[in-house]
Write an enzyme that holds these catalytic residues in place. Structure first.
Site, PDB file in Angstrom:
ATOM      1  N   GLN A 256       0.819  -1.200   0.000  1.00 53.70           N
ATOM      2  CA  GLN A 256       0.000   0.000   0.000  1.00 53.70           C
ATOM      3  C   GLN A 256       0.859   1.258   0.000  1.00 53.70           C
ATOM      4  OE1 GLN A 256      -3.268  -0.498  -0.335  1.00 53.70           O
ATOM      5  NE2 GLN A 256      -3.352   1.674  -0.788  1.00 53.70           N
ATOM      6  N   HIS A 259       1.940   2.930  -3.298  1.00 54.32           N
ATOM      7  CA  HIS A 259       0.954   3.616  -4.132  1.00 54.32           C
ATOM      8  C   HIS A 259       1.298   5.081  -4.321  1.00 54.32           C
ATOM      9  CE1 HIS A 259      -2.391   1.302  -5.640  1.00 54.32           C
ATOM     10  NE2 HIS A 259      -2.467   0.617  -4.530  1.00 54.32           N
ATOM     11  N   GLU A 323      -9.591   1.991   4.408  1.00 60.11           N
ATOM     12  CA  GLU A 323      -9.985   1.576   3.056  1.00 60.11           C
ATOM     13  C   GLU A 323      -9.801   0.060   2.916  1.00 60.11           C
ATOM     14  OE1 GLU A 323      -8.653   2.465  -1.591  1.00 60.11           O
ATOM     15  OE2 GLU A 323      -7.299   2.936   0.061  1.00 60.11           O
ATOM     16  N   HIS A 324      -8.603  -0.426   3.241  1.00 59.03           N
ATOM     17  CA  HIS A 324      -8.298  -1.859   3.240  1.00 59.03           C
ATOM     18  C   HIS A 324      -8.013  -2.298   4.672  1.00 59.03           C
ATOM     19  CE1 HIS A 324      -6.841  -0.239  -0.677  1.00 59.03           C
ATOM     20  NE2 HIS A 324      -7.392  -1.334  -1.176  1.00 59.03           N
ATOM     21  N   ASP A 357      -6.974  -6.224  -5.059  1.00 61.51           N
ATOM     22  CA  ASP A 357      -6.622  -5.166  -6.002  1.00 61.51           C
ATOM     23  C   ASP A 357      -6.708  -5.642  -7.446  1.00 61.51           C
ATOM     24  OD1 ASP A 357      -6.253  -3.121  -4.251  1.00 61.51           O
ATOM     25  OD2 ASP A 357      -4.083  -3.105  -4.327  1.00 61.51           O
ATOM     26  N   HIS A 416     -53.098  17.016  -0.385  1.00 59.82           N
ATOM     27  CA  HIS A 416     -52.835  15.580  -0.242  1.00 59.82           C
ATOM     28  C   HIS A 416     -54.115  14.857   0.186  1.00 59.82           C
ATOM     29  CE1 HIS A 416     -48.629  16.654  -0.488  1.00 59.82           C
ATOM     30  NE2 HIS A 416     -48.270  15.382  -0.367  1.00 59.82           N
TER      31      HIS A 416
END
Length: 437
Positions: A256, A259, A323-324, A357, A416
């Site tokens: 990670q 990235h 996220e992960h 991924d 209504h």
């Protein structure tokens, strides 16, 4: 990576330690993106040609990639990579096919029928980043569910020069409309439309700070487009006990960290001994990485937390909302009911984040920056919309009429109530009207 003992921190220090790197959305960036959007709105294709030359240093003859260019690119992709992409596509397709919603058609009370209809979003735009690491895997993650959902028009934008792998993967997924344009200008073009690029209803896909800001801005325009989800830098949290393999943990953290320099990786564990082993393994593995410097920058603002027990590890993870989330503990599945906030969870020693991924079948477009507390991983539902239907028989209407009249009266919404009362009156009149001779 900074190592902290969770119980030694004050509440304020805990919040600070769990903070992400600040997302820089400066006034200068906002203004630059706004200027790009305005330029595309006013000049259309011409703006795209000029901006591509300015930012990508490439003069284009045409925005659209031709079928021949796609065919040529497909020929250049190695066969073993083609097979790998095909295998990944099969798994992603199986998982997303399984997400098709069942038909909902119920009678809430006698004579009152309610349904849910699912329809594809008509026109969608897929953005695929290029640059030093062209993400052809993201083509799979976006194109496969878009196709399964049945979106009528799917366009793909990616900056030049387009990697052969991106064109091959798009072709494999049946994406026929591909444009050679990237950055904020691609987002603007898909949101607003130009002479060549059709306006879309929703935009999907990751990107740099300019792309992210452009998605935010076009999603707020009255004539713009909705977007998949808010985005921030990528992140992972590894939850590990004393039985975890230090090399596995280190590899997940680094996968990670490479990235981007703004990525963040977190290790939460009960074992100080594991921490020592992981730090040693990180250094050893870093020496083998082409993107080692990027990973080191990410590690500089990453954290290790030593918790008192697994329950505290879980609490830290749920608070961070990664996220992960990689779970490397004994009997990892036993923790699953306790894990509330994560974009995607990877259970056990042999479920590295890399599998999700690329090829396990789940989607790698995930909520970051703690958005997993309220947002979900990208799925089939994101390419669809739901419509509810109700149909009442005359008897069903009569049986429910008094309920609606009473509620409308209480809310002081006379029209209504009248919509019901007028029908009731006509039904009563028709019921007692004498039969004509």
């Amino acid at each position: 990576m900074q190592t902290l003992i969770w119980n030694n921190l004050t509440e304020v220090e805990k919040q600070q330690a769990l903070a992400r790197p600040t997302i820089s959305t400066s006034d200068e960036l906002k203004s630059a993106v706004q200027n790009i959007i305005d330029f595309v709105r006013l000049q259309g294709d011409q703006a795209l040609f000029e901006l591509t030359e300015r930012f990508d240093k490439i003069m284009l003859d045409s925005l659209e990639v031709t079928p021949q260019q796609i065919a040529n690119a497909c020929e250049l992709v190695p066969e073993d990579l083609k097979l790998a992409i095909q295998n990944a596509k099969r798994n992603i397709q199986v998982f997303h096919e399984a997400q098709k919603l069942p038909i909902i058609d119920v009678e809430t009370q006698q004579g009152v029928r309610c349904e849910v209809l699912t329809r594809p979003i008509n026109q969608v735009g897929l953005y695929i980043p290029g640059g030093s690491a062209p993400l052809f895997s993201t083509v799979l993650m976006l194109a496969v569910p878009a196709k399964i959902a049945g979106c009528k028009k799917i366009v793909l934008c990616t900056p030049p020069p387009i990697a052969n792998e991106i064109l091959y993967t798009a072709n494999l997924c049946g994406i026929e409309t591909i444009y050679c344009v990237g950055g904020a200008q691609a987002i603007a073009a898909m949101a607003l439309g130009t002479e060549t690029i059709d306006k879309v209803d929703k935009i999907f896909g990751p990107g740099n700070a300019f792309v992210t800001e452009a998605k935010r801005q076009v999603s707020q325009l009255a004539n713009g487009a909705t977007i998949d989800m808010p985005a921030g830098p990528s992140e992972v949290l590894v939850l590990a006990d004393e039985f975890a393999d230090a090399d596995f943990v280190a590899s997940d953290l680094l996968s990670q960290a490479e990235h981007g320099a703004d990525s963040q990786v977190i290790l939460v564990t009960t074992s100080e001994n594991l921490v020592k082993q992981v730090l040693q393994s990180v250094e050893k593995q870093l020496a083998q990485l082409a993107r080692a410097e990027t990973a080191r920058q990410a590690l500089s603002h990453s954290r290790i937390f030593i918790a008192e027990n697994l329950q505290q590890c879980i609490e830290i993870s749920n608070q961070y909302a990664p996220e992960h989330l990689v779970v490397q503990v004994e009997n990892a599945r036993d923790l699953l009911p306790l894990l509330d906030n994560a974009g995607s969870i990877f259970l056990g020693d042999y479920s590295p984040e890399s599998m999700g991924d690329y090829a396990s079948g789940t989607n790698h477009v995930l909520p970051t920056y703690s958005y997993s507390k309220t947002y979900s991983s990208l799925g089939l539902a994101d390419f669809s919309k739901r419509m509810t239907v109700q149909e009442l028989t005359p008897q069903g209407f009569m049986d429910l009429a008094k309920t609606v009249e009473r509620m409308a009266t209480a809310e002081q919404l006379d029209a209504h109530k009248q919509a019901v009362s007028i029908r009731l009156a006509k039904m009563t009149k028709q019921a007692i009207q004498p039969i004509a001779k």
